[in-house]
Write a protein that holds these residues in place. Structure first.
Motif, PDB file in Angstrom:
ATOM      1  N   LEU A 176      57.438  47.152   0.915  1.00  0.00           N
ATOM      2  CA  LEU A 176      56.541  46.472   1.851  1.00  0.00           C
ATOM      3  C   LEU A 176      56.308  45.027   1.420  1.00  0.00           C
ATOM      4  CD1 LEU A 176      53.740  49.089   2.642  1.00  0.00           C
ATOM      5  CD2 LEU A 176      55.785  48.580   3.960  1.00  0.00           C
ATOM      6  N   ILE A 177      56.094  44.831   0.122  1.00  0.00           N
ATOM      7  CA  ILE A 177      55.833  43.489  -0.397  1.00  0.00           C
ATOM      8  C   ILE A 177      57.023  42.576  -0.127  1.00  0.00           C
ATOM      9  CG2 ILE A 177      55.438  42.188  -2.526  1.00  0.00           C
ATOM     10  CD1 ILE A 177      53.931  44.797  -3.508  1.00  0.00           C
ATOM     11  N   ALA A 178      58.246  43.118  -0.255  1.00  0.00           N
ATOM     12  CA  ALA A 178      59.447  42.319   0.011  1.00  0.00           C
ATOM     13  C   ALA A 178      59.549  41.895   1.470  1.00  0.00           C
ATOM     14  CB  ALA A 178      60.703  43.101  -0.393  1.00  0.00           C
ATOM     15  N   THR A 179      58.785  42.531   2.332  1.00  0.00           N
ATOM     16  CA  THR A 179      58.754  42.173   3.753  1.00  0.00           C
ATOM     17  C   THR A 179      57.652  41.166   4.055  1.00  0.00           C
ATOM     18  OG1 THR A 179      59.540  44.429   4.223  1.00  0.00           O
ATOM     19  CG2 THR A 179      58.710  43.188   6.084  1.00  0.00           C
ATOM     20  N   THR A 210      58.098  30.913   2.233  1.00  0.00           N
ATOM     21  CA  THR A 210      58.985  31.966   1.742  1.00  0.00           C
ATOM     22  C   THR A 210      59.861  32.443   2.891  1.00  0.00           C
ATOM     23  OG1 THR A 210      57.379  32.678   0.083  1.00  0.00           O
ATOM     24  CG2 THR A 210      59.098  34.260   0.691  1.00  0.00           C
ATOM     25  N   HIS A 211      61.145  32.382   2.698  1.00  0.00           N
ATOM     26  CA  HIS A 211      62.069  32.775   3.759  1.00  0.00           C
ATOM     27  C   HIS A 211      62.472  34.241   3.682  1.00  0.00           C
ATOM     28  CE1 HIS A 211      63.095  28.259   3.636  1.00  0.00           C
ATOM     29  NE2 HIS A 211      62.241  28.488   4.624  1.00  0.00           N
ATOM     30  N   ALA A 212      62.618  34.765   2.477  1.00  0.00           N
ATOM     31  CA  ALA A 212      63.036  36.154   2.317  1.00  0.00           C
ATOM     32  C   ALA A 212      62.729  36.589   0.899  1.00  0.00           C
ATOM     33  CB  ALA A 212      64.532  36.310   2.606  1.00  0.00           C
ATOM     34  N   ALA A 213      62.672  37.907   0.690  1.00  0.00           N
ATOM     35  CA  ALA A 213      62.450  38.451  -0.646  1.00  0.00           C
ATOM     36  C   ALA A 213      63.249  39.738  -0.777  1.00  0.00           C
ATOM     37  CB  ALA A 213      60.964  38.714  -0.890  1.00  0.00           C
ATOM     38  N   ALA A 214      63.466  40.149  -2.012  1.00  0.00           N
ATOM     39  CA  ALA A 214      64.234  41.372  -2.262  1.00  0.00           C
ATOM     40  C   ALA A 214      63.688  42.088  -3.485  1.00  0.00           C
ATOM     41  CB  ALA A 214      65.716  41.039  -2.475  1.00  0.00           C
ATOM     42  N   HIS A 215      63.531  43.380  -3.330  1.00  0.00           N
ATOM     43  CA  HIS A 215      63.176  44.288  -4.423  1.00  0.00           C
ATOM     44  C   HIS A 215      64.514  44.788  -4.984  1.00  0.00           C
ATOM     45  CE1 HIS A 215      61.431  48.572  -5.357  1.00  0.00           C
ATOM     46  NE2 HIS A 215      61.509  47.820  -6.450  1.00  0.00           N
ATOM     47  N   LYS A 259      51.153  38.667  11.991  1.00  0.00           N
ATOM     48  CA  LYS A 259      52.541  38.408  12.374  1.00  0.00           C
ATOM     49  C   LYS A 259      53.105  37.156  11.701  1.00  0.00           C
ATOM     50  CE  LYS A 259      52.615  40.924  16.713  1.00  0.00           C
ATOM     51  NZ  LYS A 259      52.750  40.860  18.190  1.00  0.00           N
ATOM     52  N   ASN A 260      52.257  36.173  11.468  1.00  0.00           N
ATOM     53  CA  ASN A 260      52.766  34.943  10.856  1.00  0.00           C
ATOM     54  C   ASN A 260      52.905  35.045   9.341  1.00  0.00           C
ATOM     55  OD1 ASN A 260      50.103  34.888  10.053  1.00  0.00           O
ATOM     56  ND2 ASN A 260      49.603  32.935  11.024  1.00  0.00           N
ATOM     57  N   ALA A 261      52.531  36.198   8.767  1.00  0.00           N
ATOM     58  CA  ALA A 261      52.628  36.375   7.322  1.00  0.00           C
ATOM     59  C   ALA A 261      53.919  37.075   6.912  1.00  0.00           C
ATOM     60  CB  ALA A 261      51.429  37.163   6.794  1.00  0.00           C
ATOM     61  N   VAL A 262      54.555  37.773   7.850  1.00  0.00           N
ATOM     62  CA  VAL A 262      55.786  38.491   7.538  1.00  0.00           C
ATOM     63  C   VAL A 262      56.910  37.497   7.258  1.00  0.00           C
ATOM     64  CG1 VAL A 262      57.535  40.062   8.458  1.00  0.00           C
ATOM     65  CG2 VAL A 262      55.112  40.527   8.850  1.00  0.00           C
ATOM     66  N   PHE A 263      57.647  37.712   6.191  1.00  0.00           N
ATOM     67  CA  PHE A 263      58.742  36.804   5.846  1.00  0.00           C
ATOM     68  C   PHE A 263      59.838  36.886   6.908  1.00  0.00           C
ATOM     69  CE2 PHE A 263      57.510  38.184   1.306  1.00  0.00           C
ATOM     70  CZ  PHE A 263      56.432  37.304   1.291  1.00  0.00           C
ATOM     71  N   ARG A 298      71.017  41.108   1.136  1.00  0.00           N
ATOM     72  CA  ARG A 298      70.189  41.526   2.268  1.00  0.00           C
ATOM     73  C   ARG A 298      69.346  40.365   2.783  1.00  0.00           C
ATOM     74  NH1 ARG A 298      67.553  47.270   0.457  1.00  0.00           N
ATOM     75  NH2 ARG A 298      66.785  47.208   2.612  1.00  0.00           N
ATOM     76  N   MET A 299      69.269  39.285   2.011  1.00  0.00           N
ATOM     77  CA  MET A 299      68.508  38.113   2.440  1.00  0.00           C
ATOM     78  C   MET A 299      69.352  37.164   3.288  1.00  0.00           C
ATOM     79  SD  MET A 299      66.018  37.206  -0.821  1.00  0.00           S
ATOM     80  CE  MET A 299      67.320  36.592  -1.902  1.00  0.00           C
TER      81      MET A 299
END
Length: 335
Positions: free
Chosen positions: A92-95, A236-241, A161-165, A252-253
């Motif tokens: 979830l955090i990665a999203t 932040t554009h994207a994140a990955a676990h 909605k504006n917080a989701v990467f 995946r990013m």
């Protein structure tokens, strides 16, 4: 293993691979894509997103894999609940979503009060670390289906909605990374096969004889709740676990080249697994986190602020145009 070692330095004739121990990552990915294709596409990569007006409700589900077999071998399930919450909360955090609630599903061959109490204690500890509410669970007794036990769970989260990467890196982005706590909850099929070639789980762990091999393998997965605030406050554009598939998770990013120039040092457990199983450098990086558990692709201008706001983050590389691959420690990894 040092950064300068090549795959040929560690790969022997009987070197283990994840596929040879029974887990074929490519086959697993194909099966997952087939399931999604049949069920229909959903919004989100690491978590499913449901539009509920001005927010997203996000859901992630996962288990702890064959880490359970290490716990079973020494009859200590006290940390497994932490892992179960971690694997879900981190997705979830990665999203870009804040985890808020968790529900577990425990399937057992035979109910055992002491084992259930240990798992419950781990779930409670994991919930505290992730700052989520435990809102219930289910225990199923299925002797015809389950040998031993299995645990999985679902984590729910909320985000404006504006917080989701966005989920797509951009060329020129800095890659900020955070260290892992160790082997986490992926690749244990390979790790177990490697370390039990010449050792028992209750043998002393050679790099630290005060701990057993099992204790080292059971080190709980780190929960990355604290990274969410600085990432949300930045571009932040994207994140990955970094989980199953190891460093190939970064692709995946987006279909870019990920140049990792300063990864965190791999903990001794990885060197031990590699040596005992004669596993190549490439296979290790395609299977394990190798010391770095979470990464984010962020605007280069914001990278320093994120590092300053995080206790143990640092810039570990950059995103560039080029063939989709992850370049790390002299390796070129593709999905």
């Amino acid at each position: 293993m040092t950064d300068s070692e090549s795959a040929d330095d560690t790969e022997g004739e009987e070197g283990l691979t994840y596929a040879e121990t029974g887990v074929d990552i490519d086959a697993s990915e194909a099966a997952t894509k087939a399931l999604i294709g049949a069920a229909g596409e959903f919004e989100g990569d690491y978590a499913g997103l449901v539009d509920i007006g001005d927010q997203y409700l996000a859901l992630a589900t996962d288990g702890v894999g064959t880490k359970l077999l290490v716990a079973e071998a020494i009859d200590d399930y006290s940390t497994i609940g932490i892992d179960c919450i971690a694997m879900n909360a981190n997705d979830l955090i990665a999203t870009g979503v804040e985890p808020v609630a968790f529900v577990d599903y425990l399937a057992v061959e035979t109910p055992d009060e002491e084992t259930s109490e240990d798992i419950g204690a781990g779930l409670r500890a994991g919930a505290e670390r992730a700052d989520v509410a435990l809102v219930g669970g289910e225990t199923a007794v299925m002797p015809d289906v389950i040998k031993g036990l299995d645990i999985a769970g679902t984590c729910a989260g909320l985000a404006p909605k504006n917080a989701v990467f966005p989920g797509e890196a951009e060329p020129g982005d800095a890659i900020v990374g955070w260290p892992s706590s160790g082997i986490h909850s992926n690749g244990l099929t390979l790790a177990r096969e490697a370390v039990t070639r010449d050792h028992e789980y209750d043998d002393p762990f050679p790099p630290n004889p005060d701990r057993t091999i099992a204790e080292e393998l059971l080190t709980p997965t780190r929960i990355y709740s604290e990274v969410l605030a600085p990432l949300r406050a930045s571009e932040t554009h994207a994140a990955a676990h970094v989980t199953g598939g190891g460093w190939t998770n970064l692709t995946r990013m987006g279909s870019y080249r990920y140049e990792i120039t300063d990864p965190f040092e791999a903990q001794p457990v990885f060197e031990f697994v590699q040596a005992e199983g004669e596993v190549s450098d490439e296979e290790m990086h395609r299977t394990f986190n190798m010391g770095t558990g979470f990464v984010a692709a962020v605007s280069e201008a914001d990278a320093a602020a994120i590092v300053n706001d995080s206790e143990d983050a640092r810039v570990i590389g950059k995103v560039t145009d080029g063939d989709e691959a992850v370049s790390i420690r002299g390796l070129g990894l593709t999905e």
